[in-house]
Design a protein around this motif. Structure first.
Motif, PDB file in Angstrom:
ATOM      1  N   GLU A 293     -11.226   3.155 -35.666  1.00 46.31           N
ATOM      2  CA  GLU A 293     -12.294   2.165 -35.463  1.00 46.31           C
ATOM      3  C   GLU A 293     -12.813   2.208 -34.022  1.00 46.31           C
TER       4      GLU A 293
ATOM      5  N   GLU B 226     -15.660  -1.898 -36.791  1.00 45.40           N
ATOM      6  CA  GLU B 226     -14.534  -2.237 -37.656  1.00 45.40           C
ATOM      7  C   GLU B 226     -14.827  -1.759 -39.081  1.00 45.40           C
TER       8      GLU B 226
ATOM      9  N   ASP C 186     -12.427  -5.794 -43.260  1.00 49.90           N
ATOM     10  CA  ASP C 186     -12.395  -7.234 -43.034  1.00 49.90           C
ATOM     11  C   ASP C 186     -10.977  -7.687 -43.343  1.00 49.90           C
TER      12      ASP C 186
ATOM     13  N   THR D  30     -15.866  -3.382 -44.596  1.00 49.81           N
ATOM     14  CA  THR D  30     -17.064  -3.913 -43.960  1.00 49.81           C
ATOM     15  C   THR D  30     -18.251  -3.032 -44.347  1.00 49.81           C
TER      16      THR D  30
END
Length: 304
Positions: free
Chosen positions: A40, A46, A49, A58
């Protein structure tokens, strides 16, 4: 960015759980989490989640998933391609051939394969067809040229090389010599010379006789067509041979059609569906050696 990071990312995305993903890739959960955090950071976004009980992707994660899968698939393809080349550089190929076979295209195929892949050790052995078929099934043989009554062999692929009828062959002066064709029951009055049990030709003959309740007297057995023809020429028995076998002895024997025997004898290459790259490569050379000459009118005599 490393392949293992992409593997962990895909595992978490599919499992929707870091613990299950860690079990799947066989490292600790903390190891998976650390590698994905590093991924990431490299991507600047990111991917998951983590606020809910179920780990979800995400928007960035959804965008990355299919490219990650494609990258892993490409890596697997590279490994497979290199592995296949390695197998063809350093490997072993064990080939079986029915006893008494004179089908030289098999030798042509082996020679062409050897020239293309000299690092592969080739072994060749002779045996009856039934034993060769079982050896291919068991994996002790990679490929075999066999005589068979059918191309439908459980667990095996088969490439039919020759399909031809059986005939009776008798010398001049024999009681059947004046006839152009005979029935199976006509043979019950005469001793018969034939290939041994376990060969494809013999299986075809035995099945046809059994279907009609006949038990012919097979008094002489030999694994070579030459021997069977010689025995018949000396008046010791009626020869049961394939059509092409009998044609080779027309100077000494008269072939007669067996009018109530419809099933042909087959000569076929057999192999398993899980065969190695070396076997697949030999099949390419075998098709060239066997099929192309037949296509222009040249077929070798069958046996076994």
């Amino acid at each position: 960015m490393e392949l293992r990071q992409l593997e962990y990312f895909v595992a978490v995305a599919e499992e929707q759980n870091f613990t299950r993903a860690a079990e799947r890739v066989r490292i600790s959960q903390s190891g998976v989490s650390a590698q994905i955090r590093q991924l990431e950071r490299e991507l600047g976004a990111e991917l998951f989640d983590r606020s809910a009980r179920t780990t979800t992707l995400t928007v960035a994660g959804k965008a990355a998933l299919e490219p990650a899968r494609a990258a892993l698939a490409a890596a697997r393809a590279v490994r497979q391609a290199v592995g296949e080349v390695t197998d063809l550089i350093r490997g072993r190929l064990t080939v079986g051939m029915v006893i008494g076979c004179t089908i030289t295209p098999l030798f042509d195929a082996l020679a062409a394969f050897h020239r293309a892949h000299p690092g592969v050790e080739i072994s060749l052995l002779e045996e009856n067809s039934d034993r060769l078929i079982e050896a291919v099934r068991a994996g002790t043989l990679d490929l075999a040229l066999v005589g068979t009554a059918t191309a439908e062999l459980d667990g095996l692929h088969a490439l039919t090389i020759i399909s031809e009828p059986l005939v009776v062959a008798v010398p001049a002066g024999h009681a059947l010599a004046a006839r152009h064709q005979v029935k199976l029951r006509d043979l019950a009055e005469h001793p018969i010379a034939c290939l041994p049990s376990g060969t494809g030709l013999r299986t075809v003959f035995d099945r046809a006789c059994a279907a009609r309740g006949l038990r012919p007297a097979i008094t002489l057995q030999a694994s070579a067509a030459d021997a069977i023809a010689d025995l018949a020429a000396r008046g010791l028995a009626v020869a049961v041979l394939s059509e092409s076998m009998a044609a080779a002895y027309r100077d000494r024997l008269t072939p007669l059609v067996i009018e109530d025997l419809d099933a042909p004898a087959l000569l076929a290459l057999v192999w398993k569906s899980t065969s190695s790259p070396a076997v697949r490569e030999l099949l390419v050379h075998s098709r060239r050696a066997f099929i192309e000459p037949v296509g222009v009118g040249g077929a070798a005599p069958a046996t076994g």
